[in-house]
Scaffold this motif. Structure first.
Motif, PDB file in Angstrom:
ATOM      1  N   ASN B  43       0.797  -1.234   0.000  1.00 18.22           N
ATOM      2  CA  ASN B  43       0.000   0.000   0.000  1.00 18.22           C
ATOM      3  C   ASN B  43       0.826   1.280   0.000  1.00 18.22           C
ATOM      4  OD1 ASN B  43      -2.530  -1.294  -0.045  1.00 18.22           O
ATOM      5  ND2 ASN B  43      -2.369  -1.680   2.155  1.00 18.22           N
ATOM      6  N   GLN B  44       2.120   1.158  -0.282  1.00 20.97           N
ATOM      7  CA  GLN B  44       2.951   2.360  -0.366  1.00 20.97           C
ATOM      8  C   GLN B  44       3.343   2.586  -1.819  1.00 20.97           C
ATOM      9  OE1 GLN B  44       6.111   1.471   2.648  1.00 20.97           O
ATOM     10  NE2 GLN B  44       5.624   3.560   3.290  1.00 20.97           N
ATOM     11  N   THR B  45       3.356   3.845  -2.220  1.00 20.49           N
ATOM     12  CA  THR B  45       3.761   4.172  -3.581  1.00 20.49           C
ATOM     13  C   THR B  45       5.281   4.106  -3.694  1.00 20.49           C
ATOM     14  OG1 THR B  45       1.863   5.607  -3.797  1.00 20.49           O
ATOM     15  CG2 THR B  45       3.649   5.935  -5.382  1.00 20.49           C
ATOM     16  N   ILE B  46       5.735   3.352  -4.667  1.00 20.68           N
ATOM     17  CA  ILE B  46       7.169   3.211  -4.892  1.00 20.68           C
ATOM     18  C   ILE B  46       7.628   4.296  -5.860  1.00 20.68           C
ATOM     19  CG2 ILE B  46       8.988   1.676  -5.755  1.00 20.68           C
ATOM     20  CD1 ILE B  46       7.532   0.658  -3.235  1.00 20.68           C
ATOM     21  N   LYS B  47       8.588   5.082  -5.424  1.00 20.17           N
ATOM     22  CA  LYS B  47       9.098   6.145  -6.302  1.00 20.17           C
ATOM     23  C   LYS B  47      10.252   5.628  -7.151  1.00 20.17           C
ATOM     24  CE  LYS B  47       9.151  10.297  -3.997  1.00 20.17           C
ATOM     25  NZ  LYS B  47       9.469  11.115  -2.785  1.00 20.17           N
ATOM     26  N   ALA B  48      11.044   4.765  -6.568  1.00 17.46           N
ATOM     27  CA  ALA B  48      12.185   4.186  -7.295  1.00 17.46           C
ATOM     28  C   ALA B  48      12.669   2.960  -6.535  1.00 17.46           C
ATOM     29  CB  ALA B  48      13.314   5.203  -7.421  1.00 17.46           C
ATOM     30  N   MET B  49      13.580   2.249  -7.157  1.00 17.13           N
ATOM     31  CA  MET B  49      14.136   1.052  -6.542  1.00 17.13           C
ATOM     32  C   MET B  49      15.604   0.952  -6.950  1.00 17.13           C
ATOM     33  SD  MET B  49      12.847  -2.773  -7.302  1.00 17.13           S
ATOM     34  CE  MET B  49      11.517  -2.737  -6.112  1.00 17.13           C
ATOM     35  N   THR B  50      16.435   0.534  -5.985  1.00 18.41           N
ATOM     36  CA  THR B  50      17.829   0.291  -6.335  1.00 18.41           C
ATOM     37  C   THR B  50      18.117  -1.188  -6.152  1.00 18.41           C
ATOM     38  OG1 THR B  50      18.418   2.470  -5.512  1.00 18.41           O
ATOM     39  CG2 THR B  50      20.220   0.947  -5.883  1.00 18.41           C
ATOM     40  N   LEU B  51      18.694  -1.793  -7.159  1.00 21.84           N
ATOM     41  CA  LEU B  51      19.064  -3.201  -7.103  1.00 21.84           C
ATOM     42  C   LEU B  51      20.566  -3.310  -6.946  1.00 21.84           C
ATOM     43  CD1 LEU B  51      16.676  -4.680  -9.695  1.00 21.84           C
ATOM     44  CD2 LEU B  51      17.432  -5.991  -7.738  1.00 21.84           C
ATOM     45  N   GLU B  52      20.965  -3.830  -5.762  1.00 26.55           N
ATOM     46  CA  GLU B  52      22.380  -4.079  -5.505  1.00 26.55           C
ATOM     47  C   GLU B  52      22.662  -5.539  -5.850  1.00 26.55           C
ATOM     48  OE1 GLU B  52      23.586  -2.646  -1.640  1.00 26.55           O
ATOM     49  OE2 GLU B  52      25.136  -4.173  -1.423  1.00 26.55           O
ATOM     50  N   HIS B  53      23.879  -5.847  -6.253  1.00 17.06           N
ATOM     51  CA  HIS B  53      24.205  -7.256  -6.491  1.00 17.06           C
ATOM     52  C   HIS B  53      25.666  -7.520  -6.154  1.00 17.06           C
ATOM     53  CE1 HIS B  53      26.322  -7.478 -10.584  1.00 17.06           C
ATOM     54  NE2 HIS B  53      26.216  -6.202 -10.336  1.00 17.06           N
ATOM     55  N   TYR B  54      26.046  -8.777  -6.244  1.00 18.65           N
ATOM     56  CA  TYR B  54      27.403  -9.229  -5.891  1.00 18.65           C
ATOM     57  C   TYR B  54      28.084  -9.593  -7.203  1.00 18.65           C
ATOM     58  CZ  TYR B  54      30.836 -12.356  -3.457  1.00 18.65           C
ATOM     59  OH  TYR B  54      31.953 -12.980  -2.969  1.00 18.65           O
ATOM     60  N   PRO B  55      28.771  -8.628  -7.814  1.00 23.73           N
ATOM     61  CA  PRO B  55      29.375  -8.888  -9.126  1.00 23.73           C
ATOM     62  C   PRO B  55      30.257 -10.132  -9.044  1.00 23.73           C
ATOM     63  CG  PRO B  55      29.632  -6.583  -8.525  1.00 23.73           C
ATOM     64  CD  PRO B  55      29.131  -7.298  -7.293  1.00 23.73           C
ATOM     65  N   GLY B  56      30.271 -10.904 -10.046  1.00 18.09           N
ATOM     66  CA  GLY B  56      31.062 -12.132 -10.008  1.00 18.09           C
ATOM     67  C   GLY B  56      30.188 -13.300  -9.609  1.00 18.09           C
TER      68      GLY B  56
END
Lengths: 83, 162
Positions: B43-56
């Motif tokens: 029920n919250q409006t998402i303004k943006a999202m950041t996707l972190e990852h583990y390169p490799g």
């Protein structure tokens, strides 16, 4: 050894990675986690609930019984949420 | 037979066309899944999202998952693309395409790939709402979906990730 932290673990610990010599009397992933808890307030908070922590040794998922060596890259992170 | 991890957007139609263009010998059907950023969460409006990852490790895990799909189903082609970095509602996150002689293998393999990558590939989502930033918690429903595909051989300590 090289330690890497991701997502909220990185935020709580306060660094993305750190280089440490393999601590004395630490031979496994589980032993390392117990040792890290004593490393500082940030580490203690980040590692408070070990059921919320996943570990990879040299980029492979590893359980607490997996042995570790000084040359290893050990990553600590929360359960993954991609897709 | 391809895995890509990238910041850049992808074009679903162009990727499908590329698969058509190369060696579709024996293919009778393709299944495409594309995942996009939802505009609402709890029920919250998402303004943006950041996707972190583990390169490799990310690439290695995705390649393992793809290899597992190809070992289980007779696929003639497969593709996984996963983005990272900052994304906004409606943006593409992930693309999975499977091709096979018959639809059942393609459908099942696509579902398997999405279920397993959600619980194994080292990505973490952080949502930005009016209330600030928050890390997305792993869902037990995703773990259950992934567990459906486990075989006895998967139940080694290293495979117990979810």
């Amino acid at each position: 050894m090289r330690l890497l932290y991701f997502a909220w673990l990185r935020e709580k610990v306060g660094v993305a990675d750190e280089q440490i010599p393999l601590p004395e009397n630490v031979a496994t992933v589980g032993g390392l986690l117990d040792w890290l808890k004593e490393r500082g307030a940030g580490h203690a908070e980040a590692l408070e609930d070990l059921s919320a922590i996943r570990v990879a040794v040299n980029q492979e998922y590893a359980g607490p019984e997996v042995p570790i060596a000084d040359s290893d890259e050990v990553a600590l992170f929360p359960p993954v949420t991609g897709g | 037979m391809s895995v890509r991890v990238q910041v850049e957007d992808f074009d679903v139609g162009a990727e499908l066309a590329k698969l058509h263009g190369v060696g579709m010998r024996g293919t009778g059907g393709l299944v495409t899944f594309s995942g996009i950023v939802r505009d609402i969460a709890d029920n919250q409006t998402i303004k943006a999202m950041t996707l972190e990852h583990y390169p490799g490790m990310t690439l290695r895990e995705l390649e393992k998952i793809e290899a597992e799909a190809r070992a289980r189903w007779p696929l003639t082609a497969s593709l996984i693309i996963h983005r990272h970095g900052r994304l906004e509602p409606g943006d593409n996150i992930v693309l999975v395409i499977t091709a096979s002689a018959h639809r059942q293998a393609a459908f099942e393999a696509a579902e398997f790939l999405v279920d397993w990558l959600k619980t194994k590939a080292p990505f973490w989502k952080q949502e930005v709402t009016d209330g600030g930033h928050q890390w997305v918690a792993a869902k037990s429903t995703d773990a259950a979906a992934a567990a459906r595909w486990r075989t006895p051989a998967d139940l080694t300590p290293a495979a117990k990730t979810g």
